[in-house]
Design a protein around this motif. Structure first.
Motif, mmCIF file in Angstrom:
data_model
loop_
_atom_site.group_PDB
_atom_site.id
_atom_site.type_symbol
_atom_site.label_atom_id
_atom_site.label_comp_id
_atom_site.label_asym_id
_atom_site.label_seq_id
_atom_site.Cartn_x
_atom_site.Cartn_y
_atom_site.Cartn_z
ATOM 1 N N ARG A 139 -96.497 10.362 -35.083
ATOM 2 C CA ARG A 139 -95.800 10.349 -33.783
ATOM 3 C C ARG A 139 -96.149 9.124 -32.926
ATOM 4 O O ARG A 139 -95.947 9.133 -31.714
ATOM 5 N N LEU A 140 -96.647 8.059 -33.525
ATOM 6 C CA LEU A 140 -96.971 6.858 -32.775
ATOM 7 C C LEU A 140 -95.704 6.090 -32.421
ATOM 8 O O LEU A 140 -94.670 6.224 -33.089
ATOM 9 N N ALA A 141 -95.766 5.284 -31.376
ATOM 10 C CA ALA A 141 -94.648 4.413 -31.015
ATOM 11 C C ALA A 141 -94.558 3.288 -32.043
ATOM 12 O O ALA A 141 -95.559 2.634 -32.354
ATOM 13 N N SER A 142 -93.366 3.058 -32.546
ATOM 14 C CA SER A 142 -93.171 2.105 -33.651
ATOM 15 C C SER A 142 -92.239 0.980 -33.232
ATOM 16 O O SER A 142 -91.270 1.203 -32.510
ATOM 17 N N TYR A 143 -92.570 -0.229 -33.681
ATOM 18 C CA TYR A 143 -91.651 -1.353 -33.508
ATOM 19 C C TYR A 143 -91.900 -2.370 -34.616
ATOM 20 O O TYR A 143 -92.798 -2.210 -35.456
ATOM 21 N N LEU A 144 -91.094 -3.419 -34.638
ATOM 22 C CA LEU A 144 -91.117 -4.403 -35.724
ATOM 23 C C LEU A 144 -91.441 -5.784 -35.184
ATOM 24 O O LEU A 144 -90.917 -6.195 -34.150
ATOM 25 N N ILE A 145 -92.300 -6.492 -35.899
ATOM 26 C CA ILE A 145 -92.490 -7.918 -35.664
ATOM 27 C C ILE A 145 -91.932 -8.671 -36.867
ATOM 28 O O ILE A 145 -92.268 -8.370 -38.019
ATOM 29 N N LEU A 146 -91.072 -9.642 -36.600
ATOM 30 C CA LEU A 146 -90.570 -10.552 -37.634
ATOM 31 C C LEU A 146 -91.210 -11.914 -37.440
ATOM 32 O O LEU A 146 -91.199 -12.465 -36.334
ATOM 33 N N ARG A 147 -91.780 -12.443 -38.516
ATOM 34 C CA ARG A 147 -92.324 -13.801 -38.501
ATOM 35 C C ARG A 147 -91.527 -14.627 -39.497
ATOM 36 O O ARG A 147 -91.373 -14.238 -40.662
ATOM 37 N N LEU A 148 -91.017 -15.738 -39.024
ATOM 38 C CA LEU A 148 -90.160 -16.591 -39.850
ATOM 39 C C LEU A 148 -90.798 -17.962 -39.993
ATOM 40 O O LEU A 148 -91.247 -18.553 -39.012
ATOM 41 N N ASP A 149 -90.837 -18.462 -41.232
ATOM 42 C CA ASP A 149 -91.124 -19.874 -41.440
ATOM 43 C C ASP A 149 -90.030 -20.450 -42.319
ATOM 44 O O ASP A 149 -89.025 -19.784 -42.586
ATOM 45 N N GLU A 150 -90.205 -21.646 -42.786
ATOM 46 C CA GLU A 150 -89.132 -22.288 -43.539
ATOM 47 C C GLU A 150 -88.923 -21.651 -44.908
ATOM 48 O O GLU A 150 -87.856 -21.776 -45.499
ATOM 49 N N GLU A 151 -89.925 -20.904 -45.391
ATOM 50 C CA GLU A 151 -89.870 -20.366 -46.747
ATOM 51 C C GLU A 151 -89.574 -18.872 -46.814
ATOM 52 O O GLU A 151 -88.926 -18.406 -47.750
ATOM 53 N N GLN A 152 -90.061 -18.116 -45.826
ATOM 54 C CA GLN A 152 -90.022 -16.667 -45.959
ATOM 55 C C GLN A 152 -89.825 -15.981 -44.617
ATOM 56 O O GLN A 152 -90.046 -16.567 -43.553
ATOM 57 N N ILE A 153 -89.428 -14.697 -44.715
ATOM 58 C CA ILE A 153 -89.440 -13.772 -43.589
ATOM 59 C C ILE A 153 -90.561 -12.766 -43.841
ATOM 60 O O ILE A 153 -90.658 -12.205 -44.936
ATOM 61 N N PHE A 154 -91.382 -12.524 -42.820
ATOM 62 C CA PHE A 154 -92.478 -11.570 -42.929
ATOM 63 C C PHE A 154 -92.241 -10.428 -41.940
ATOM 64 O O PHE A 154 -92.524 -10.598 -40.748
ATOM 65 N N PRO A 155 -91.733 -9.282 -42.378
ATOM 66 C CA PRO A 155 -91.570 -8.154 -41.452
ATOM 67 C C PRO A 155 -92.832 -7.282 -41.444
ATOM 68 O O PRO A 155 -93.398 -6.973 -42.490
ATOM 69 N N GLU A 156 -93.267 -6.876 -40.245
ATOM 70 C CA GLU A 156 -94.441 -6.014 -40.115
ATOM 71 C C GLU A 156 -94.117 -4.881 -39.148
ATOM 72 O O GLU A 156 -93.729 -5.120 -38.005
ATOM 73 N N ILE A 157 -94.277 -3.647 -39.602
ATOM 74 C CA ILE A 157 -94.109 -2.479 -38.752
ATOM 75 C C ILE A 157 -95.403 -2.252 -37.984
ATOM 76 O O ILE A 157 -96.484 -2.140 -38.576
ATOM 77 N N ILE A 158 -95.300 -2.176 -36.665
ATOM 78 C CA ILE A 158 -96.445 -1.933 -35.800
ATOM 79 C C ILE A 158 -96.331 -0.518 -35.235
ATOM 80 O O ILE A 158 -95.271 -0.124 -34.743
ATOM 81 N N GLN A 159 -97.404 0.245 -35.299
ATOM 82 C CA GLN A 159 -97.418 1.589 -34.741
ATOM 83 C C GLN A 159 -98.622 1.725 -33.816
ATOM 84 O O GLN A 159 -99.757 1.452 -34.224
ATOM 85 N N ILE A 160 -98.363 2.124 -32.583
ATOM 86 C CA ILE A 160 -99.420 2.168 -31.581
ATOM 87 C C ILE A 160 -99.407 3.495 -30.833
ATOM 88 O O ILE A 160 -98.368 4.152 -30.698
ATOM 89 N N ALA A 161 -100.582 3.856 -30.328
ATOM 90 C CA ALA A 161 -100.703 5.049 -29.492
ATOM 91 C C ALA A 161 -100.218 4.735 -28.079
ATOM 92 O O ALA A 161 -100.211 3.583 -27.642
#
Length: 248
Positions: A195-217
């Motif tokens: 039941r934590l609050a969830s959101y997404l961070i996208l990190r982009l460079d010239e080669e790749q996309i790095f998606p990371e799901i963040i969940q916080i109290a």
């Protein structure tokens, strides 16, 4: 490297939204996008809308936003129990009465989709933001969905990555062509066990996309208390606490 924060499904839960926005700020991420469903199920629908407006966060039209903005009828959903069906009707009716006309007009003008293009070096990344689907904002797509469904969406939108919300369950799926389908989960009404609050961070460079799901109290008891002191059914406070409650 470019960093982008994407969140969705606040559902009137201002304490959860504040926690997510504070976390984003502490990480130094300047670009923020919301995928919709600002209202229903917690008592701060107007305050959530005002926060999004005051911070100029681009936001999409969620299915709940659309229902409140245009006073659309509410129909029972087969996946809901009798208890949840009754609570849902009461909660949505509360929003229809409580959300101001100014804020309803704001919701009515929200875009359905948003397409982003970022250029890093010689690379263009195309990111498709949507609430739930390309044709509907009330389509339920889960991690278990056949890969072909997401691949077709990526092809139709000519995107390298699609980001959605709506189901309140986060996931990341990468395909053989290095393209992604990601659900950022829910800020204010997570259906995940924690039941934590969830959101997404996208990190982009010239080669790749790095998606990371963040969940916080976040201060859950503040939200629970707010629901219980409002005309919103206690079903939704019990849900956030992972408890069962009877409406009778």
């Amino acid at each position: 490297m470019i960093q982008i924060a994407v969140f969705s499904d606040v559902h009137g839960n201002l304490p959860a939204l504040d926690a997510v926005l504070n976390d984003i700020e502490q990480r130094g991420i300047r670009q923020k996008f919301c995928l919709g469903d600002l209202v229903d199920f917690a008592p701060w629908g107007n305050e959530v809308i005002e926060k999004i407006k005051s911070l100029n966060i681009p936001c999409l039209l969620g299915n709940h936003d659309e229902r409140i903005a245009f006073d659309l009828p509410v129909f029972p959903l087969s996946k809901h129990s009798e208890e949840e069906t009754e609570a849902r009707f009461i909660a949505i009716d509360h929003s229809k009465k409580y959300i101001t006309e100014e804020n309803k007009n704001f919701l009515a003008e929200l875009p359905f989709h948003l397409k982003l293009n970022y250029k890093i070096g010689n690379k263009h990344w195309n990111i498709q933001l949507l609430h739930s689907g390309l044709e509907s904002n009330d389509t339920y797509l889960y991690e278990s969905e056949n890969d072909a469904v997401f691949m077709n969406m990526l092809e139709d939108s000519k995107a390298d990555l699609i980001v959605m919300g709506h189901t309140h369950l986060s996931f990341k799926k990468q395909f053989e062509n290095r393209k992604w389908a990601v659900n950022c989960g829910s800020v204010g009404r997570s259906k995940e066990e924690n039941r934590l609050a969830s959101y997404l961070i996208l990190r982009l460079d010239e080669e790749q996309i790095f998606p990371e799901i963040i969940q916080i109290a976040y201060p859950l008891e503040e939200t629970v208390r707010g629901i219980e002191e409002s005309n919103i059914p206690d079903y939704y406070s019990a849900f956030l606490k992972n408890e069962k409650v009877s409406l009778l």
